[in-house]
Design a protein around this motif. Structure first.
Motif, short mmCIF file in Angstrom:
data_model
loop_
_atom_site.label_atom_id
_atom_site.label_comp_id
_atom_site.label_asym_id
_atom_site.label_seq_id
_atom_site.Cartn_x
_atom_site.Cartn_y
_atom_site.Cartn_z
N GLU A 1 4.44 -3.37 -3.37
CA GLU A 1 3.34 -2.64 -3.32
C GLU A 1 3.72 -1.38 -2.81
N SER B 1 1.91 4.34 0.13
CA SER B 1 1.46 5.51 0.15
C SER B 1 2.62 6.60 -0.18
N TYR C 1 0.54 10.76 -8.48
CA TYR C 1 0.91 9.32 -8.96
C TYR C 1 2.15 9.16 -9.09
N THR D 1 1.33 4.19 -11.60
CA THR D 1 0.07 3.99 -10.35
C THR D 1 -1.13 4.85 -11.00
N GLN D 2 -2.11 4.66 -10.32
CA GLN D 2 -3.18 5.55 -10.50
C GLN D 2 -3.21 6.78 -9.67
N CYS E 1 -4.05 9.57 -7.38
CA CYS E 1 -4.87 9.39 -6.19
C CYS E 1 -4.82 10.69 -5.55
N PHE F 1 -2.07 4.55 -2.31
CA PHE F 1 -2.19 4.12 -3.56
C PHE F 1 -2.45 2.46 -3.49
N SER F 2 -1.97 2.01 -2.68
CA SER F 2 -1.85 0.35 -2.45
C SER F 2 -1.56 -0.34 -4.04
N TYR F 3 -0.85 -0.04 -4.81
CA TYR F 3 -0.42 -0.27 -5.98
C TYR F 3 0.27 -1.63 -5.98
N PHE G 1 2.70 -4.52 -7.62
CA PHE G 1 3.53 -5.02 -8.80
C PHE G 1 4.19 -6.28 -8.45
#
Length: 527
Positions: free
Chosen positions: A285, A288, A298, A321-322, A324, A337-339, A341
């Motif tokens: 993940e 941030s 991003y 990522t998106q 942010c 982000f809390s992205y 993978f």
């Protein structure tokens, strides 16, 4: 005394209410011998068993007051009671789940031994919440009525329409605590016990069984301020041994069928790796990014696999990522982000030498910012070596970006967008395409920027782990050494430091003259 217990064979409840002082003037019922002189009454009540109150007897005796089939059924039952000598209960009665009064919850009344009880605001509001069964269907015409907007709803309308969609059956054990000659008045009705059973078989009894806590008290308002005490006990009979054994067999059969169902979903074969292969799972993940100059960040990342490493064909080794926006957190601007993978890779063992350990995959990333005109700027580069130890890891990686001399590049970066970039992102470390002995970065100017926080959950799988733990043999292969969890986290670091120190010693010896080396050696060997 009220009792309600596990409704297995014969659900029942025993209710007993007693007054501390007896009134001076008896009622007409007591004068005829129908009411006990000591104002003490006891009743054994089953689940959804109907005991009529004096108010219901007076109401349903008149056939014209019956509005529903249930009311007419009660009218017939009351007529039968009168023919058989009348009802045996006088003060204790019940409201079942089908009664029109079942939606009446417990209102503000004292049901404790404290003289200073104050009902909270939450209890008052929750008393107006009605739980209905899911099998209830709206009456005819309710579809049209539900579409009408009620601009000024009444309290009764709010209470009846505030529905919690939980299938619950409710039963109230009540008491008529009116004075002699005043039985059957609604203002003297008090709730002794509330019993609720939901669709999952959970039984809720409020208040709880008395046990050793003493009797509950109800104080009446008025000149005499009468005090009533009542207790609650479980009156359900004990389950027979045969029924209990049959219940256990049913539960055992149910659990075995559920176990077979779950095993059918999972499968009987556990997927194992090939011999001499290490499988590495990483659930990561990008948490941030903080400390960067511009907003709307991003992250672009990709994974580099060293020699002897491979990945499945469906595995994506890169991602973005998106975008942010940042928020102020102390002195820094943080973009969360809390992205998530997921990475899966395999290491195939080929070299069995004692001193060689595999190079772990490296995760390269770059942080970029996006302006109003959809132009991006490079905010920083960084890399993360995937942890060699399994488990949970939180890593905060600092980043840097290349800069040019002068202010023109910074003005261009601010007004036009764009900035110096790396053609090969692996230049953050030693590039994989580099084949020389020395990598010079003289003249390459950089600037420290912010940092990125990662959370990595690593899982390793190999047959060598199972074999080494089962046989307790000497660890000979690379995968066996990786299986030592206690030494695994520091093994790679120690060997790498030892190899660096060994290379430094060799370079130092090569730079020294040969006569000095021989003199030093002879001096060391002298006694």
């Amino acid at each position: 005394m009220v009792a309600a217990g596990p409704w297995r064979s014969r659900p029942g409840a025993r209710t007993r209410a007693a007054q501390s002082t007896a009134p001076a003037t008896p009622c007409a019922t007591c004068a005829s011998g129908g009411c006990p002189d000591d104002e003490e009454e006891e009743a054994v009540i089953g689940w959804q068993e109907k005991l009529f109150s004096q108010f219901e007897v007076d109401l349903y005796q008149n056939e014209s007051a019956c509005q529903s089939p249930l009311d007419r059924q009660y009218h017939q039952e009351i007529l039968k009671l009168e023919k058989t000598g009348g009802r045996k209960n006088y003060r204790i009665f019940t409201y079942t789940d089908h009664d029109r009064f079942t939606n009446l919850e417990e209102h503000c009344q004292k049901m404790t031994n404290s003289d200073y009880e104050v009902t909270s605001h939450l209890a008052e509001r929750m008393a107006n919440v009605r739980r209905r069964r899911q099998d209830c269907r709206p009456m005819e015409g309710s579809t049209l009525k539900s579409r009408i907007i009620t601009w000024e709803p009444s309290e009764e309308f709010i209470k009846n329409n505030h529905v919690i969609n939980t299938p619950v059956q409710t039963m109230y054990i009540m008491a008529d605590l009116g004075a002699y000659g005043k039985l059957g008045r609604r203002e003297y009705e008090h709730v002794l016990c509330t019993i609720k059973v939901d669709s999952n078989g959970v039984i809720t009894v409020k208040p709880d069984f008395t046990g050793t806590k003493g009797a509950y008290r109800i104080e009446m308002d008025g000149e005499k301020r009468e005090l009533w005490k009542y207790t609650i006990e479980n009156a359900s009979p004990q389950v027979k041994q045969e029924e209990e054994e049959r219940e256990q067999r049913v539960f055992k059969d149910l659990y075995s069928r559920h176990k077979e169902y779950l095993s059918g979903l999972v499968g009987s074969e556990f997927e194992m790796t090939l011999p001499g292969t290490l499988r590495l799972f990483v659930n990561g993940e990008i948490v941030s990014a903080q400390g960067y100059e511009y907003d709307n960040l991003y992250v672009h990342f990709f994974l580099e696999l060293p020699a002897y490493w491979s990945s499945p064909a469906f595995q994506q080794l890169s991602g973005v990522t998106q975008t942010c926006a940042t928020k102020e957190l102390g002195r820094d601007k943080v973009a969360y982000f809390s992205y998530p993978f997921t990475l899966e890779m395999f290491f195939t063992q080929e070299d069995e030498s004692e001193g060689s350990l595999p190079q772990w995959p490296v995760l390269y990333f770059e942080v970029l910012s996006l302006d109003f005109w959809q132009r991006y700027r490079v905010e920083g580069y960084g890399s993360v070596i995937l942890p060699s130890a399994p488990g949970f890891h939180t890593l905060t990686v600092p980043t840097w970006r290349p800069v040019e001399l002068g202010t023109v590049s910074e003005l261009r970066r601010f007004f036009i967008g764009g900035s110096p970039e790396l053609e090969d992102m692996t230049y953050v470390r030693v590039p994989t395409t580099f084949k020389g002995e020395r990598l010079s970065r003289f003249g390459f100017r950089t600037e420290t920027t912010g940092s990125v926080t990662f959370r990595l959950h690593c899982l390793q799988q190999s047959k060598a782990f199972l074999e080494s733990s089962a046989q307790r043999t000497r660890m000979q292969s690379v995968l066996d050494r990786l299986g030592g969890v206690s030494q695994q986290s520091s093994l790679y670091t120690v060997l790498e430091a030892f190899q660096k120190a060994r290379r430094r010693m060799q370079e130092a010896r090569e730079s020294l003259p040969q006569d000095l080396i021989s003199t030093s050696a002879s001096t060391v060997h002298q006694p």
